[in-house]
Design a protein around this motif. Sequence first.
Motif, PDB file in Angstrom:
ATOM      1  N   ARG A  89      52.345  24.944  34.545  1.00  0.00           N
ATOM      2  CA  ARG A  89      53.305  24.859  33.440  1.00  0.00           C
ATOM      3  C   ARG A  89      54.673  24.399  33.958  1.00  0.00           C
ATOM      4  N   ALA A  90      55.106  24.909  35.121  1.00  0.00           N
ATOM      5  CA  ALA A  90      56.386  24.476  35.704  1.00  0.00           C
ATOM      6  C   ALA A  90      56.331  23.006  36.078  1.00  0.00           C
ATOM      7  N   PHE A  91      55.191  22.584  36.602  1.00  0.00           N
ATOM      8  CA  PHE A  91      55.012  21.184  36.965  1.00  0.00           C
ATOM      9  C   PHE A  91      55.109  20.282  35.733  1.00  0.00           C
ATOM     10  N   LEU A  92      54.437  20.671  34.648  1.00  0.00           N
ATOM     11  CA  LEU A  92      54.470  19.861  33.431  1.00  0.00           C
ATOM     12  C   LEU A  92      55.884  19.779  32.866  1.00  0.00           C
ATOM     13  N   GLN A  93      56.653  20.857  32.971  1.00  0.00           N
ATOM     14  CA  GLN A  93      58.060  20.829  32.551  1.00  0.00           C
ATOM     15  C   GLN A  93      58.859  19.851  33.408  1.00  0.00           C
ATOM     16  N   ALA A  94      58.585  19.828  34.712  1.00  0.00           N
ATOM     17  CA  ALA A  94      59.275  18.892  35.608  1.00  0.00           C
ATOM     18  C   ALA A  94      58.934  17.447  35.247  1.00  0.00           C
ATOM     19  N   LEU A  95      57.683  17.197  34.878  1.00  0.00           N
ATOM     20  CA  LEU A  95      57.302  15.847  34.457  1.00  0.00           C
ATOM     21  C   LEU A  95      58.057  15.432  33.202  1.00  0.00           C
ATOM     22  N   MET A  96      58.151  16.343  32.248  1.00  0.00           N
ATOM     23  CA  MET A  96      58.830  16.018  30.988  1.00  0.00           C
ATOM     24  C   MET A  96      60.320  15.779  31.185  1.00  0.00           C
ATOM     25  N   ALA A  97      60.865  16.243  32.300  1.00  0.00           N
ATOM     26  CA  ALA A  97      62.288  16.037  32.583  1.00  0.00           C
ATOM     27  C   ALA A  97      62.564  14.666  33.197  1.00  0.00           C
ATOM     28  N   PRO A 132      48.386  13.300  29.067  1.00  0.00           N
ATOM     29  CA  PRO A 132      49.045  12.135  29.653  1.00  0.00           C
ATOM     30  C   PRO A 132      49.783  11.328  28.584  1.00  0.00           C
ATOM     31  N   ILE A 133      50.704  10.525  29.025  1.00  0.00           N
ATOM     32  CA  ILE A 133      51.613   9.704  28.221  1.00  0.00           C
ATOM     33  C   ILE A 133      52.676  10.603  27.603  1.00  0.00           C
ATOM     34  N   VAL A 134      52.299  11.586  26.782  1.00  0.00           N
ATOM     35  CA  VAL A 134      53.280  12.490  26.184  1.00  0.00           C
ATOM     36  C   VAL A 134      53.962  13.296  27.284  1.00  0.00           C
ATOM     37  N   ILE A 135      53.177  13.815  28.221  1.00  0.00           N
ATOM     38  CA  ILE A 135      53.717  14.418  29.445  1.00  0.00           C
ATOM     39  C   ILE A 135      53.528  13.335  30.510  1.00  0.00           C
ATOM     40  N   PRO A 136      54.604  12.669  30.919  1.00  0.00           N
ATOM     41  CA  PRO A 136      54.530  11.384  31.618  1.00  0.00           C
ATOM     42  C   PRO A 136      54.185  11.420  33.116  1.00  0.00           C
ATOM     43  N   CYS A 137      52.956  11.758  33.438  1.00  0.00           N
ATOM     44  CA  CYS A 137      52.540  11.759  34.843  1.00  0.00           C
ATOM     45  C   CYS A 137      52.523  10.340  35.433  1.00  0.00           C
ATOM     46  N   HIS A 138      52.512   9.326  34.577  1.00  0.00           N
ATOM     47  CA  HIS A 138      52.545   7.942  35.075  1.00  0.00           C
ATOM     48  C   HIS A 138      53.885   7.618  35.753  1.00  0.00           C
ATOM     49  N   ARG A 139      54.877   8.438  35.564  1.00  0.00           N
ATOM     50  CA  ARG A 139      56.193   8.211  36.171  1.00  0.00           C
ATOM     51  C   ARG A 139      56.298   8.763  37.584  1.00  0.00           C
ATOM     52  N   VAL A 140      55.188   9.259  38.128  1.00  0.00           N
ATOM     53  CA  VAL A 140      55.197   9.820  39.485  1.00  0.00           C
ATOM     54  C   VAL A 140      54.470   8.856  40.416  1.00  0.00           C
ATOM     55  N   LEU A 141      55.174   8.455  41.487  1.00  0.00           N
ATOM     56  CA  LEU A 141      54.653   7.471  42.436  1.00  0.00           C
ATOM     57  C   LEU A 141      54.569   8.074  43.830  1.00  0.00           C
ATOM     58  N   GLY A 142      53.723   7.469  44.643  1.00  0.00           N
ATOM     59  CA  GLY A 142      53.696   7.828  46.047  1.00  0.00           C
ATOM     60  C   GLY A 142      54.918   7.251  46.752  1.00  0.00           C
ATOM     61  N   ALA A 143      55.200   7.729  47.941  1.00  0.00           N
ATOM     62  CA  ALA A 143      56.344   7.222  48.701  1.00  0.00           C
ATOM     63  C   ALA A 143      56.149   5.758  49.076  1.00  0.00           C
ATOM     64  N   SER A 144      54.909   5.351  49.316  1.00  0.00           N
ATOM     65  CA  SER A 144      54.647   3.961  49.718  1.00  0.00           C
ATOM     66  C   SER A 144      53.498   3.337  48.932  1.00  0.00           C
ATOM     67  N   SER A 145      53.130   3.967  47.807  1.00  0.00           N
ATOM     68  CA  SER A 145      52.066   3.423  46.959  1.00  0.00           C
ATOM     69  C   SER A 145      52.289   3.908  45.533  1.00  0.00           C
ATOM     70  N   VAL A 177      51.173  22.126  23.555  1.00  0.00           N
ATOM     71  CA  VAL A 177      50.849  23.457  24.054  1.00  0.00           C
ATOM     72  C   VAL A 177      50.103  23.290  25.374  1.00  0.00           C
ATOM     73  N   PRO A 178      50.849  22.976  26.442  1.00  0.00           N
ATOM     74  CA  PRO A 178      50.171  22.863  27.736  1.00  0.00           C
ATOM     75  C   PRO A 178      49.749  24.247  28.225  1.00  0.00           C
ATOM     76  N   THR A 179      48.586  24.294  28.814  1.00  0.00           N
ATOM     77  CA  THR A 179      48.082  25.560  29.327  1.00  0.00           C
ATOM     78  C   THR A 179      48.027  25.492  30.847  1.00  0.00           C
ATOM     79  N   GLY A 180      47.670  26.579  31.451  1.00  0.00           N
ATOM     80  CA  GLY A 180      47.513  26.598  32.894  1.00  0.00           C
ATOM     81  C   GLY A 180      48.278  27.740  33.527  1.00  0.00           C
ATOM     82  N   ARG A 181      48.161  27.780  34.827  1.00  0.00           N
ATOM     83  CA  ARG A 181      48.854  28.808  35.613  1.00  0.00           C
ATOM     84  C   ARG A 181      50.347  28.507  35.646  1.00  0.00           C
TER      85      ARG A 181
END
Length: 158
Positions: free
Chosen positions: A77-85, A118-131, A69-73
Amino acid sequence: MTDAAANRRFGVLLNTPLGPLGADSTQAGITALRWGAGGLTDGPMARTLTSELAEYFAGSTAGFTVPIVPTGRPFQRAFLQALMAIPYGETRTYGDLARQLGVSAQAVGQACGANPIPIVIPCHRVLGASSLGGYSGPRGVEDKIALLKLEGAAGLLI
């Protein structure tokens, strides 16, 4: 007192290679995954999350079925859905998500840092362009690297 009983008493669901994890929840689902202890200590949702996290850290599962049950504006919520994809073992850049969502890469980075599950919603899968970017784990980027290696995405780091 057994280790499992001690963990429940202090709100730790699972001791992982990244350290202990706890969670918070409502009756509808998980609202937060915490580095350390949380309020969820027992019951079907705790057992499901603990089992799925154990499978994840054993490298034997690629996904989670526990209700969240992610909360937020609306943007959060759209961002968290994009992460889960983002598929297991794959990554995206902050810029990729920024273009997809019509926001700045900085907004994506801030939203990653605010990810409540985190982990369940995988923000660790997002990287910088050069880091690698940052990570909310107790050891920061080292934890991000460990999760990417676990998922077989370490080749992207070389």
